[in-house]
Write a protein that holds these residues in place. Structure first.
Motif, PDB file in Angstrom:
ATOM      1  N   ARG A  26       0.852  -1.189   0.000  1.00  0.00           N
ATOM      2  CA  ARG A  26       0.000   0.000   0.000  1.00  0.00           C
ATOM      3  C   ARG A  26       0.880   1.227   0.000  1.00  0.00           C
ATOM      4  NH1 ARG A  26      -5.074  -1.650   3.012  1.00  0.00           N
ATOM      5  NH2 ARG A  26      -5.542  -3.553   1.878  1.00  0.00           N
ATOM      6  N   ARG A  27       0.340   2.297  -0.573  1.00  0.00           N
ATOM      7  CA  ARG A  27       1.058   3.563  -0.573  1.00  0.00           C
ATOM      8  C   ARG A  27       1.011   4.202   0.808  1.00  0.00           C
ATOM      9  NH1 ARG A  27       1.769   8.560  -2.175  1.00  0.00           N
ATOM     10  NH2 ARG A  27      -0.324   9.331  -1.891  1.00  0.00           N
ATOM     11  N   LYS A  28      -0.089   3.938   1.537  1.00  0.00           N
ATOM     12  CA  LYS A  28      -0.153   4.445   2.898  1.00  0.00           C
ATOM     13  C   LYS A  28      -1.080   3.595   3.756  1.00  0.00           C
ATOM     14  CE  LYS A  28      -3.857   7.881   2.797  1.00  0.00           C
ATOM     15  NZ  LYS A  28      -4.218   9.284   2.977  1.00  0.00           N
ATOM     16  N   LEU A  29      -0.807   3.621   5.051  1.00  0.00           N
ATOM     17  CA  LEU A  29      -1.660   2.978   6.039  1.00  0.00           C
ATOM     18  C   LEU A  29      -2.116   4.069   6.995  1.00  0.00           C
ATOM     19  CD1 LEU A  29       0.377  -0.225   6.967  1.00  0.00           C
ATOM     20  CD2 LEU A  29      -1.663  -0.090   5.536  1.00  0.00           C
ATOM     21  N   VAL A  30      -3.394   4.004   7.396  1.00  0.00           N
ATOM     22  CA  VAL A  30      -3.947   5.040   8.275  1.00  0.00           C
ATOM     23  C   VAL A  30      -4.586   4.393   9.495  1.00  0.00           C
ATOM     24  CG1 VAL A  30      -5.665   6.896   8.453  1.00  0.00           C
ATOM     25  CG2 VAL A  30      -4.421   6.560   6.321  1.00  0.00           C
ATOM     26  N   GLN A  31      -4.346   4.983  10.660  1.00  0.00           N
ATOM     27  CA  GLN A  31      -5.050   4.570  11.871  1.00  0.00           C
ATOM     28  C   GLN A  31      -5.429   5.803  12.659  1.00  0.00           C
ATOM     29  OE1 GLN A  31      -3.823   1.623  14.608  1.00  0.00           O
ATOM     30  NE2 GLN A  31      -3.579   0.058  13.060  1.00  0.00           N
ATOM     31  N   PHE A  32      -6.627   5.726  13.270  1.00  0.00           N
ATOM     32  CA  PHE A  32      -7.075   6.786  14.168  1.00  0.00           C
ATOM     33  C   PHE A  32      -6.839   6.345  15.595  1.00  0.00           C
ATOM     34  CE2 PHE A  32      -9.304   8.251  10.423  1.00  0.00           C
ATOM     35  CZ  PHE A  32      -9.357   9.615  10.603  1.00  0.00           C
ATOM     36  N   PHE A  33      -6.488   7.294  16.461  1.00  0.00           N
ATOM     37  CA  PHE A  33      -6.271   7.010  17.874  1.00  0.00           C
ATOM     38  C   PHE A  33      -7.206   7.885  18.704  1.00  0.00           C
ATOM     39  CE2 PHE A  33      -2.535   5.716  15.637  1.00  0.00           C
ATOM     40  CZ  PHE A  33      -2.191   4.523  16.239  1.00  0.00           C
ATOM     41  N   HIS A  34      -7.808   7.259  19.711  1.00  0.00           N
ATOM     42  CA  HIS A  34      -8.750   7.966  20.579  1.00  0.00           C
ATOM     43  C   HIS A  34      -8.002   8.909  21.515  1.00  0.00           C
ATOM     44  CE1 HIS A  34     -12.041   5.336  19.385  1.00  0.00           C
ATOM     45  NE2 HIS A  34     -11.193   4.326  19.504  1.00  0.00           N
TER      46      HIS A  34
END
Ligand SMILES: [Zn+2]
Length: 118
Positions: A26-34
């Motif tokens: 993948r060109r990018k990986l994204v994660q959200f953090f609380h």
């Protein structure tokens, strides 16, 4: 199934890394953090961390952005690979602080807190 851009081996579309050469797919990986749930000022915010992959030094970076309840980014900054690794080490090395140990009297009287929530 698709071909790995690095080695040409067959890779399942859902794979993040090539099973043959370990190249990111993948060109990018994204994660959200609380946010910290006990800090009122951060309650409606989230931290989004995007890891960009690429062949060049410039393409590879980690971008941090603070998102609010309206769904827009309030601020963002990108770290190069070296700074991102330094941040990761900083968090890991200085791990989670331990709660203070209850004294003997608190233990006997059952006043010690029951530990962390969650
Ligand atoms: Zn590969």
């Amino acid at each position: 199934m698709r071909d790995c851009p690095e080695c040409g081996g067959p890779v399942e579309a859902t794979f993040h890394y090539c099973p043959w050469c370990s190249a990111p797919q993948r060109r990018k990986l994204v994660q959200f953090f609380h946010p910290h749930e006990e800090l009122e000022s951060d309650r409606a915010k989230a931290l989004r961390v995007s890891r960009y992959f690429g062949r060049s030094e410039e393409e590879r970076h980690v971008r941090f952005s603070v998102w609010n309840e309206t769904g827009s980014a309030e601020a963002a900054v990108s770290l190069d690979e070296e700074e991102a690794q330094r941040l990761a080490r900083f968090i890991l090395v200085h791990g989670s602080p331990r709660p203070p140990r209850p004294g003997p009297l608190e233990t006997v009287l059952g006043l010690a807190s029951g530990g962390r929530r969650r």
